[in-house]
Write a protein that holds these residues in place. Structure first.
Motif, mmCIF file in Angstrom:
data_model
loop_
_atom_site.group_PDB
_atom_site.id
_atom_site.type_symbol
_atom_site.label_atom_id
_atom_site.label_comp_id
_atom_site.label_asym_id
_atom_site.label_seq_id
_atom_site.Cartn_x
_atom_site.Cartn_y
_atom_site.Cartn_z
ATOM 1 N N LEU A 64 -4.378 -3.532 -4.490
ATOM 2 C CA LEU A 64 -3.916 -2.203 -4.889
ATOM 3 C C LEU A 64 -4.399 -1.139 -3.906
ATOM 4 C CD1 LEU A 64 -4.395 -2.351 -8.773
ATOM 5 C CD2 LEU A 64 -2.269 -2.532 -7.476
ATOM 6 N N GLY A 65 -5.613 -1.327 -3.385
ATOM 7 C CA GLY A 65 -6.145 -0.402 -2.391
ATOM 8 C C GLY A 65 -5.289 -0.384 -1.140
ATOM 9 N N ILE B 9 -2.075 -1.080 -0.993
ATOM 10 C CA ILE B 9 -0.794 -0.452 -1.323
ATOM 11 C C ILE B 9 -0.921 1.066 -1.352
ATOM 12 C CG2 ILE B 9 0.944 -0.161 -3.146
ATOM 13 C CD1 ILE B 9 0.368 -3.112 -3.928
ATOM 14 N N TYR B 10 -1.883 1.563 -2.115
ATOM 15 C CA TYR B 10 -2.022 3.014 -2.267
ATOM 16 C C TYR B 10 -2.628 3.656 -1.022
ATOM 17 C CZ TYR B 10 -0.551 2.593 -7.087
ATOM 18 O OH TYR B 10 0.195 2.349 -8.210
ATOM 19 N N LYS C 104 0.325 4.384 1.142
ATOM 20 C CA LYS C 104 1.051 5.586 0.708
ATOM 21 C C LYS C 104 0.302 6.846 1.146
ATOM 22 C CE LYS C 104 3.088 3.357 -3.377
ATOM 23 N NZ LYS C 104 4.485 3.422 -2.940
ATOM 24 N N LEU C 105 -1.034 6.797 1.059
ATOM 25 C CA LEU C 105 -1.844 7.942 1.469
ATOM 26 C C LEU C 105 -1.721 8.174 2.974
ATOM 27 C CD1 LEU C 105 -3.712 9.930 -0.015
ATOM 28 C CD2 LEU C 105 -5.651 8.475 0.631
ATOM 29 N N TRP D 263 1.380 9.966 3.938
ATOM 30 C CA TRP D 263 1.301 11.408 3.646
ATOM 31 C C TRP D 263 0.648 12.170 4.796
ATOM 32 C CZ3 TRP D 263 -3.694 13.545 2.174
ATOM 33 C CH2 TRP D 263 -3.654 14.934 1.956
ATOM 34 N N PHE E 166 -10.973 -1.520 -4.174
ATOM 35 C CA PHE E 166 -9.877 -0.548 -4.084
ATOM 36 C C PHE E 166 -10.162 0.501 -3.016
ATOM 37 C CE2 PHE E 166 -7.720 3.367 -5.200
ATOM 38 C CZ PHE E 166 -6.439 2.936 -5.501
ATOM 39 N N SER F 24 -8.674 0.419 0.910
ATOM 40 C CA SER F 24 -7.608 1.408 1.039
ATOM 41 C C SER F 24 -7.597 2.026 2.429
ATOM 42 C CB SER F 24 -7.776 2.518 -0.016
ATOM 43 O OG SER F 24 -8.939 3.283 0.227
#
Length: 386
Positions: free
Chosen positions: A252-253, A255-256, A259-260, A263, A302, A306
């Motif tokens: 999950l880390g 994936i997110y 996304k970060l 940005w 996570f 990330s």
């Protein structure tokens, strides 16, 4: 869109490589006990692997720059299988260390070449997804492979874990033989073209950010099974379940974190580094509670992982003219960070109470944050002068 079977075969190879790299953390105490060495000495099996990736990967890339990519992948998987079989039958610590180094030689080049091949098998607009599918094998190795390998190692002996990894590697090898297409195009890269990237100062600064930023993760993670058993007082038979939770956090880390990074790349790294440093301090207080550490180990995976997509992307943006060497050098930086983290962690474990590791590890990530700040300042100055 249906992806070619060949990409799934590459994902299986990535799964096996991720499993052999990370499973040793959960088996560190078992290996140390069987070889009659300290946990700190056993931790150097992680250091040796990381150094093998960092040093051996770029050398292999340079020596095989003109090789057909399919043949190179087959050679890498063969090296991987031999290394894991040697690990399984190691009669002593020295042989085990050499086998880990042999295995590590396949790591960096496999991901560098494999990702390029995966991208070449789909339409241009699907290349990123194809590469992500291959790397999904690496993420799944943390959720499924590492806990499974730890469970097998604790119940049937760690030797059986490495035999199973070798079998998975053999499946990937057979899959590459039958499904990965033979590339006929002329290889445009040359050793000289690839080496030119080494003159770029920003590349070295970026690799330094990766090295120090990520080393904080491994300073603590290397000794995670020992911490869970001796500080958190988690029963040994629950360690594999805790590693599954960690693996979910890692996935999950990733994936997110991606996304970060989409940005704002530099801002994402700043946020993640600062959050991770603060979390390490919090970890010092919660690591003695086995119930709280169920959430704690998830958050560690996570937050820590990330940063991976941002670090990967940052390296790529400054090295577009030498993709093969650049991707391998980035793996080298990650694994040098692993080695540095394991080395510093070993010193802390030998000289201080184990619980203080969560206060020493973030110092490494703080160095990565300082290098990132320097990099941002240099880029801002260059933009103003342009």
């Amino acid at each position: 869109m249906k992806y070619p079977v060949a990409i799934w075969m590459l994902a299986i190879g990535a799964f096996a490589i991720g499993m052999t790299e990370f499973v040793i953390m959960g088996l560190l105490s078992n290996v140390a006990r069987d070889f009659g060495v300290t946990v700190s000495d056993a931790g150097q099996l992680i250091t040796g692997y990381a150094l093998g990736v960092a040093i051996g990967g770029p050398i292999l890339v340079m020596l095989t720059i003109k090789w057909n990519r399919k043949y190179l992948l087959l050679a890498l998987m063969l090296i991987f299988i031999i290394g894991n079989v040697a690990a399984a039958f190691s009669p002593n610590y020295g042989v085990m260390l050499v086998s880990r180094i042999i295995t590590s030689l396949a790591h960096g080049s496999f991901f560098g070449i494999g990702s390029i091949l995966a991208a070449s098998m789909v339409r241009p607009e699907k290349r990123a997804s194809a590469m992500a599918l291959m790397f999904m094998g690496l993420s799944l190795s943390n959720i499924l492979g590492v806990p499974f390998g730890t469970l097998i190692g604790q119940n049937l002996g760690w030797q059986m874990t490495f035999i199973i990894i070798a079998i998975i590697g053999l499946i990937a090898l057979i899959g590459i033989v039958f499904f990965v297409p033979m590339t006929r195009e002329e290889v445009k890269s040359s050793m000289l073209n690839e080496l030119r990237i080494l003159k770029e100062k920003e590349l070295w600064l970026t690799l330094g950010i990766t090295l120090f930023g990520f080393s904080g993760v491994f300073a603590y993670f290397t000794y995670i099974s020992t911490i869970l058993m001796n500080i958190s007082h988690v029963p040994e038979h629950f360690i594999s379940a805790m590693l599954i939770i960690f693996g979910v956090g890692v996935t999950l880390g990733n994936i997110y974190g991606g996304k970060l990074a989409d940005w704002n790349l530099n801002r994402a790294l700043q946020i993640i580094f600062i959050t991770f440093i603060v979390y390490f301090v919090l970890l010092y207080f919660i690591q003695t509670n086995p119930i709280v550490m169920v959430v704690g180990i998830f958050l560690f995976g996570f937050i820590g992982f990330s940063m991976s997509p941002s670090l990967q992307l940052k390296s790529t943006l400054v090295s577009q003219d030498a993709p093969t060497l650049a991707s391998t050098l980035n793996q080298s930086a990650f694994n040098l960070g692993n080695a540095l983290g394991a080395f510093i962690g070993g010193i802390v474990v030998e000289s201080l109470p184990l619980q203080y590791l969560s206060l020493i590890a973030p110092i490494l990530t703080a160095i990565g944050l300082i290098l990132l700040s320097i990099n941002i300042a240099i880029n801002k100055k260059a933009s103003r002068e342009a």
